[in-house]
Design an enzyme around this catalytic site. Structure first.
Site, PDB file in Angstrom:
ATOM      1  N   LYS A  66       0.830  -1.205   0.000  1.00 22.06           N
ATOM      2  CA  LYS A  66       0.000   0.000   0.000  1.00 22.06           C
ATOM      3  C   LYS A  66       0.874   1.268   0.000  1.00 22.06           C
ATOM      4  O   LYS A  66       2.094   1.175  -0.012  1.00 22.06           O
ATOM      5  CB  LYS A  66      -0.952  -0.039   1.202  1.00 22.06           C
ATOM      6  CG  LYS A  66      -1.906  -1.245   1.180  1.00 22.06           C
ATOM      7  CD  LYS A  66      -2.981  -1.127   0.106  1.00 22.06           C
ATOM      8  CE  LYS A  66      -3.595  -2.415  -0.363  1.00 22.06           C
ATOM      9  NZ  LYS A  66      -4.373  -3.191   0.548  1.00 22.06           N
TER      10      LYS A  66
HETATM   11  C1  LIG Z   1      -5.561  -4.125   0.789  1.00 21.96           C
HETATM   12  C2  LIG Z   1      -7.008  -3.861   0.780  1.00 21.96           C
HETATM   13  C3  LIG Z   1      -7.830  -4.249   1.846  1.00 21.96           C
HETATM   14  C4  LIG Z   1      -7.352  -5.098   2.981  1.00 21.96           C
HETATM   15  O1  LIG Z   1      -6.328  -4.528   3.697  1.00 21.96           O
HETATM   16  P1  LIG Z   1      -5.571  -5.397   4.815  1.00 21.96           P
HETATM   17  O2  LIG Z   1      -4.866  -4.340   5.621  1.00 21.96           O
HETATM   18  O3  LIG Z   1      -4.634  -6.307   4.096  1.00 21.96           O
HETATM   19  O4  LIG Z   1      -6.593  -6.120   5.592  1.00 21.96           O
HETATM   20  C5  LIG Z   1      -9.167  -3.903   1.810  1.00 21.96           C
HETATM   21  N1  LIG Z   1      -9.678  -3.229   0.775  1.00 21.96           N
HETATM   22  C6  LIG Z   1      -8.925  -2.858  -0.278  1.00 21.96           C
HETATM   23  C7  LIG Z   1      -9.557  -2.094  -1.387  1.00 21.96           C
HETATM   24  C8  LIG Z   1      -7.574  -3.169  -0.314  1.00 21.96           C
HETATM   25  O5  LIG Z   1      -6.836  -2.823  -1.377  1.00 21.96           O
END
Ligand SMILES: *Cc1c(COP(=O)(O)O)cnc(C)c1O
Length: 367
Positions: A178
């Site tokens: 991210k």
């Molecule tokens: C990565 C992601 C999540 C989940 O995030 P985590 O921290 O891995 O639980 C949820 N929604 C979207 C759109 C994502 O890209």
């Protein structure tokens, strides 16, 4: 090899980790508090609650808002599966909503209006690829008129001040690919202090005091007032998060600049990049739309041969076998059409102009 995403980690993260180890206090202490405070400040809210993941944050948001058995939740299918899983965790039913168009692949308000029923309790919207949904005011009008809650899956859009301000709750992700990372981790903000307090309690078994409070002599015991979870984040991750947060705005800027380079280099080709002229973005992903007649698998293979990683964001959730089995017969023509023609190309702050030139050349030679 040019990878799809790459976290930036360095000396400051190493030092922060060492300091936590030397301190002997490993979870839910001052690092977590400081991380929450810094994150809240950046997003112009008074408080934030750090959690173990964005998935946990979405789950707790729905739980704290009282979404549960028998309720329906409107949700895009063009998202990571976690968004929809969170609805199932609270016992509610997802109702998949199509995107606006392939040029604007956000959840469609018009389609949501067609799918709202007496059972609808909430909507989850998602800022796809980091592009802020620009009709959130209209979404707010819609949810208020239908007495629904609005939740933002803001996994793609940390560091944008206006994120989460109109929704009842918003959840962010610090997973390793991210815009900033704590390896695993997440954050939640909420409009109403009472909802955020409930999320804070639900994060740790519904307990009324924390270990730190008891350690400091602020409390001797605790009560459990609701069924909660262990969705806590630890001091090590929070310490990394503080370092990362201080770079986030700079990194987001870099992502926007790199996106602009991609857009410029693709102008002469028959490749489309969604959200042309979109105003506010955290530029999380770089999705491109291939021309109708092009075999996507072939393009991805050729890119791999050229040492370029690519991916697909996202296979629609309603296509997964688990979802087909439990929620059969879903048809979302725009989402399905978008999915057929998209590829995600590399985008991360350390990418440079010449990498992008190589990538664009490779894609153009395929099409
Ligand atoms: C990565 C992601 C999540 C989940 O995030 P985590 O921290 O891995 O639980 C949820 N929604 C979207 C759109 C994502 O890209």
């Amino acid at each position: 090899m040019i990878s799809l995403a790459a976290p930036i980690l360095g000396e400051s993260e190493k030092q922060a980790l060492s300091a936590v180890i030397d301190s002997g206090w490993l979870t839910m202490g001052n690092q977590v508090k400081d991380f929450e405070t810094a994150f809240a400040e950046m997003h112009q809210v008074s408080e934030a609650v750090a959690v173990s993941s964005c998935t946990a944050g979405l789950h707790l948001s729905l739980a704290a808002l009282g979404v549960g058995d028998g309720d329906e939740v409107l949700v895009p299918s063009l998202t990571f599966v976690a968004t929809v899983n969170a609805i199932l965790y609270v016992g509610a039913t997802p109702v998949f909503v199509d995107i606006e168009s392939v040029e604007r692949p956000h959840i469609s308000l018009e389609d949501a209006k067609n799918k709202v029923t007496a059972k609808t309790k909430a909507v989850i919207v998602m800022h796809y690829a980091g592009y802020l949904i620009d009709n959130l005011i209209d979404w707010r009008t819609f949810v208020d008129a239908n007495k629904l809650f609005l939740v933002e899956d803001a996994a793609h859009a940390p560091g944008i001040e206006t994120v989460g301000q109109i929704a009842d709750a918003a959840a962010f992700s610090f997973f390793s690919n991210k815009n900033m990372t704590t390896a695993e981790g997440g954050m939640v903000i909420a409009r109403q202090p009472a909802i955020l307090e409930k999320i804070r309690a639900l994060r740790s078994h519904g307990m009324t005091t924390s270990t730190l409070d008891r350690d400091k002599g602020h409390a001797y015991s605790y009560d459990v007032t609701m069924l909660g979870y262990n969705y806590r984040i630890d001091e090590l991750r929070a310490a990394i998060g503080i370092c990362q947060l201080s770079q986030l705005k700079k990194w987001n800027n870099k992502r926007r600049q790199l996106t602009a380079i991609y857009r410029k280099l693709f102008t002469e080709s028959n490749i489309t990049i969604p959200f042309k002229d979109h105003k506010i973005t955290a530029a999380h992903l770089l999705p491109i739309l291939l021309p109708e007649n092009i075999d996507r698998t072939q393009v991805m293979k050729q890119l791999r041969t050229a040492g370029i990683q690519s991916s697909i964001h996202y296979p629609p959730v309603h296509h997964f076998s688990y979802y087909q089995k439990h929620f059969p017969g879903v048809k979302l023509s725009k989402t399905e059409n978008f999915y057929k023609h998209i590829i995600t190309l590399p985008l991360y702050p350390d990418l440079n102009q010449s990498n992008i030139e190589t990538i664009v050349k490779s894609v153009n030679s395929c099409v």
